[in-house]
Motif scaffolding. Structure first.
Motif, PDB file in Angstrom:
ATOM      1  N   ARG A  21      52.395  38.741 104.925  1.00 34.52           N
ATOM      2  CA  ARG A  21      53.540  38.877 104.019  1.00 34.52           C
ATOM      3  C   ARG A  21      54.219  37.515 103.836  1.00 34.52           C
ATOM      4  NH1 ARG A  21      56.606  41.906 107.042  1.00 34.52           N
ATOM      5  NH2 ARG A  21      55.334  43.735 106.637  1.00 34.52           N
ATOM      6  N   SER A  22      54.426  36.821 104.950  1.00 35.00           N
ATOM      7  CA  SER A  22      55.143  35.548 104.920  1.00 35.00           C
ATOM      8  C   SER A  22      54.344  34.449 104.211  1.00 35.00           C
ATOM      9  CB  SER A  22      55.465  35.137 106.359  1.00 35.00           C
ATOM     10  OG  SER A  22      56.002  33.858 106.404  1.00 35.00           O
ATOM     11  N   LYS A  23      53.069  34.340 104.518  1.00 37.32           N
ATOM     12  CA  LYS A  23      52.257  33.225 103.991  1.00 37.32           C
ATOM     13  C   LYS A  23      51.698  33.496 102.594  1.00 37.32           C
ATOM     14  CE  LYS A  23      48.583  29.994 105.261  1.00 37.32           C
ATOM     15  NZ  LYS A  23      47.783  29.485 106.371  1.00 37.32           N
ATOM     16  N   LEU A  24      51.235  34.741 102.352  1.00 36.75           N
ATOM     17  CA  LEU A  24      50.542  35.030 101.094  1.00 36.75           C
ATOM     18  C   LEU A  24      51.269  36.025 100.193  1.00 36.75           C
ATOM     19  CD1 LEU A  24      46.910  35.316 102.536  1.00 36.75           C
ATOM     20  CD2 LEU A  24      47.973  33.331 101.448  1.00 36.75           C
ATOM     21  N   GLY A  25      52.398  36.570 100.679  1.00 38.18           N
ATOM     22  CA  GLY A  25      53.133  37.549  99.878  1.00 38.18           C
ATOM     23  C   GLY A  25      52.412  38.871  99.734  1.00 38.18           C
ATOM     24  N   ILE A  26      51.516  39.179 100.678  1.00 40.92           N
ATOM     25  CA  ILE A  26      50.756  40.435 100.631  1.00 40.92           C
ATOM     26  C   ILE A  26      51.504  41.512 101.402  1.00 40.92           C
ATOM     27  CG2 ILE A  26      48.625  41.584 101.375  1.00 40.92           C
ATOM     28  CD1 ILE A  26      47.151  38.933 100.814  1.00 40.92           C
ATOM     29  N   GLU A  27      51.798  42.618 100.718  1.00 34.65           N
ATOM     30  CA  GLU A  27      52.461  43.768 101.330  1.00 34.65           C
ATOM     31  C   GLU A  27      51.388  44.818 101.627  1.00 34.65           C
ATOM     32  OE1 GLU A  27      55.580  44.030 102.246  1.00 34.65           O
ATOM     33  OE2 GLU A  27      56.372  42.230 101.282  1.00 34.65           O
TER      34      GLU A  27
END
Length: 195
Positions: free
Chosen positions: A112-118
């Protein structure tokens, strides 16, 4: 020093190098994402370069591992084209593909923090398989319980630099096994529950 009951079990062989794909081209990525999105469930894990200084922030994940029943796919983050991030997002955010792994809270937070993947539709086996409400279970314990075998987890490999441009064969196998064994354990657990 006496051996633990797990150490007396036969060794867990794990995935073979021939069944691991280090995804490095857009063409291979598309094939990998197609295979992963066609599954009902996949094994899932990440690896990050360890931090050794107090207060040092991790820059991981540096490697994302996703596995089908037959093949483990490894994606080196930071060395890949944007198509890789888009594909990882499609797989990890998919509601129709269950992602299974052990101890995933840190992995999910870093993605989530590095790639914005939820990530969604995720099952943390460390929690799902625990016998009591307090103690989580790891891959090594699960392999002993479900397969009657012992899984070697080398601390030396765990703490290697996962951000290296070229990973060693031992790193590749270790990382692939982490994702693949999670799916194998999940399948066996469901089989026994249905049985």
């Amino acid at each position: 020093m006496s051996e633990s009951p797990e150490e007396l079990l036969p060794p867990y062989d794990g995935i073979k190098l021939a069944d691991v794909r280090l995804v490095q081209t857009a063409q291979h990525a598309v094939a990998a994402f197609d295979a992963l999105l066609a599954m009902d469930a996949i094994g899932f894990d990440t690896e990050s370069k360890p931090t050794f200084q107090k207060g040092e922030e991790s820059t991981g994940p540096h490697l994302v591992q996703l596995a089908t029943d037959e093949v483990a796919y490894l994606f080196q983050i930071g060395r890949t084209a944007p198509v890789f991030t888009d594909g990882l997002r499609a797989v990890l955010e998919s509601e129709s593909v269950l992602k299974v792994g052990f101890g995933l809270s840190d992995d999910l937070r870093r993605l989530r923090s590095k790639l914005g993947i939820e990530s969604s539709n995720v099952l943390d086996l460390a929690i799902a398989l625990r016998a009591n409400k307090r103690q989580t279970i790891g891959a090594k314990t699960a392999v002993a319980r479900f397969f009657g075998q012992t899984m070697q987890k080398s601390k030396r490999i765990t703490t290697t630099n996962w951000a290296l441009p070229v990973l060693s064969e031992k790193q590749i196998l270790y990382a692939a096994d982490d994702a693949h064994v999670a799916l194998r354990v999940y399948r066996r657990w469901r089989e026994l529950k249905a049985g």
